[in-house]
Write a protein that holds these residues in place. Structure first.
Motif, short mmCIF file in Angstrom:
data_model
loop_
_atom_site.label_atom_id
_atom_site.label_comp_id
_atom_site.label_asym_id
_atom_site.label_seq_id
_atom_site.Cartn_x
_atom_site.Cartn_y
_atom_site.Cartn_z
N ALA A 130 0.83 -1.21 0.00
CA ALA A 130 0.00 0.00 0.00
C ALA A 130 0.87 1.26 0.00
CB ALA A 130 -0.93 0.01 1.20
N SER A 131 1.92 1.29 0.82
CA SER A 131 2.74 2.50 0.91
C SER A 131 3.47 2.78 -0.40
CB SER A 131 3.73 2.42 2.07
OG SER A 131 4.66 1.40 1.89
N THR A 132 3.96 1.73 -1.04
CA THR A 132 4.65 1.92 -2.32
C THR A 132 3.68 2.43 -3.38
OG1 THR A 132 6.22 0.17 -1.76
CG2 THR A 132 6.06 0.78 -4.08
N ARG A 133 2.49 1.83 -3.44
CA ARG A 133 1.48 2.25 -4.42
C ARG A 133 1.10 3.71 -4.20
NH1 ARG A 133 -3.55 2.82 -3.56
NH2 ARG A 133 -3.62 1.39 -1.81
N LEU A 134 0.84 4.08 -2.94
CA LEU A 134 0.48 5.46 -2.64
C LEU A 134 1.59 6.43 -3.03
CD1 LEU A 134 -1.20 4.87 0.82
CD2 LEU A 134 -2.36 5.77 -1.21
N ALA A 135 2.84 6.09 -2.72
CA ALA A 135 3.96 6.97 -3.05
C ALA A 135 4.12 7.11 -4.56
CB ALA A 135 5.25 6.45 -2.43
N VAL A 136 4.00 6.01 -5.29
CA VAL A 136 4.12 6.06 -6.75
C VAL A 136 3.00 6.92 -7.34
CG1 VAL A 136 3.94 4.66 -8.85
CG2 VAL A 136 5.43 3.92 -6.98
N GLU A 137 1.81 6.83 -6.76
CA GLU A 137 0.66 7.61 -7.24
C GLU A 137 0.65 9.03 -6.67
OE1 GLU A 137 -2.79 5.30 -6.19
OE2 GLU A 137 -2.28 3.72 -7.62
N ARG A 138 1.66 9.36 -5.88
CA ARG A 138 1.80 10.67 -5.22
C ARG A 138 0.57 10.99 -4.36
NH1 ARG A 138 5.56 14.86 -5.58
NH2 ARG A 138 4.71 16.87 -5.00
N ARG A 139 0.25 10.00 -3.51
CA ARG A 139 -0.85 10.14 -2.57
C ARG A 139 -0.28 10.07 -1.16
NH1 ARG A 139 -5.48 9.54 -5.62
NH2 ARG A 139 -6.88 9.02 -3.92
N ARG A 199 9.64 19.12 -2.81
CA ARG A 199 8.70 19.05 -3.94
C ARG A 199 8.65 17.64 -4.53
NH1 ARG A 199 5.00 18.54 -7.04
NH2 ARG A 199 4.89 19.40 -9.09
N THR A 200 9.78 17.01 -4.66
CA THR A 200 9.83 15.73 -5.36
C THR A 200 10.55 14.66 -4.55
OG1 THR A 200 11.88 16.27 -6.51
CG2 THR A 200 9.83 16.87 -7.64
N TYR A 201 10.38 13.44 -4.98
CA TYR A 201 11.03 12.30 -4.35
C TYR A 201 11.02 11.14 -5.34
CZ TYR A 201 6.21 10.78 -3.67
OH TYR A 201 4.91 10.42 -3.88
N ARG A 202 11.82 10.14 -5.02
CA ARG A 202 11.85 8.89 -5.79
C ARG A 202 11.53 7.75 -4.84
NH1 ARG A 202 17.13 7.68 -7.55
NH2 ARG A 202 17.86 8.95 -5.85
N THR A 203 11.01 6.68 -5.39
CA THR A 203 10.80 5.46 -4.61
C THR A 203 11.70 4.38 -5.18
OG1 THR A 203 9.00 4.71 -6.01
CG2 THR A 203 8.39 6.01 -4.10
N ARG A 204 12.22 3.54 -4.31
CA ARG A 204 13.05 2.42 -4.77
C ARG A 204 12.67 1.19 -3.96
NH1 ARG A 204 18.93 3.72 -4.73
NH2 ARG A 204 18.33 4.87 -6.57
#
Length: 189
Positions: free
Chosen positions: A57-66, A148-153
């Motif tokens: 859930a956390s990865t999906r939310l971060a990728v969707e910028r939620r 403003r921005t971030y990346r997920t890995r």
């Protein structure tokens, strides 16, 4: 600690952003339930575990910028919350959220808000999992960084995601006071 009721913050409690206040609330604690703390049950359905983040859930939310706390879309600014070492490395095990939701978490979440509040022992059911490389010790301060921005890995060999923010434009520090509660510090930039 004064906590929120099922309809909003308690008297003298924190200001809760409307999107966070609209979340389902835990019946026992009266706390809003972040989407990252809802976990699937093996036999179907779901359960709430405030000690563990649902990586999917956390990865999906971060990728969707939620927002990881309210689940709503994040606007221009996003916030990361962690100890000094996370801010130094610019690597977070916890996903980003709205600055307002993260600020509310500082007083809503007992683990953050209370200096003496500790995580459940690892041998207890529902105690959560500490990500590899983490020591599990509670920092003496928390830093809320806004960017403003971030990346997920996603790190498949460990089964969790690391969040990599761009340099922070604002950092607010929070320290434990003599009363054992988290308070804004004066060394904020």
């Amino acid at each position: 600690m004064t906590g929120p009721s099922a309809t909003g913050p308690a008297a003298n409690g924190p200001d809760i952003p409307p999107s966070l206040a609209a979340r389902p609330h835990d019946a026992r604690r009266g706390l809003p339930i972040p989407p990252v703390n809802i976990h699937p049950n093996p036999g179907g359905g779901s359960h709430v575990d405030f000690t563990t983040i649902n990586t999917t859930a956390s990865t999906r939310l971060a990728v969707e910028r939620r927002c990881s706390l309210c689940g709503e879309p994040m606007g221009y600014w996003v916030a990361f919350l962690g100890g000094p070492r996370a801010a130094e490395l610019m690597r977070y095990a916890d996903p980003p959220g709205h600055p307002e939701c993260m600020t509310a978490a500082l007083s809503l979440c007992p683990h953050l808000a209370l200096g003496r509040h500790r995580r459940a022992r690892a041998d207890r059911p529902g105690a959560g999992i500490i990500p590899p490389g983490s020591h599990g010790d509670k920092p003496d301060r928390y830093l809320l960084g806004v960017t403003r921005t971030y990346r997920t890995r996603f790190i498949p060999e460990h089964g969790f995601t690391v969040y990599l923010p761009a340099p922070f434009t604002t950092v607010r520090a929070y320290l434990y006071g003599p009363d054992g509660r988290l308070h804004p510090a004066t060394d904020t930039r």
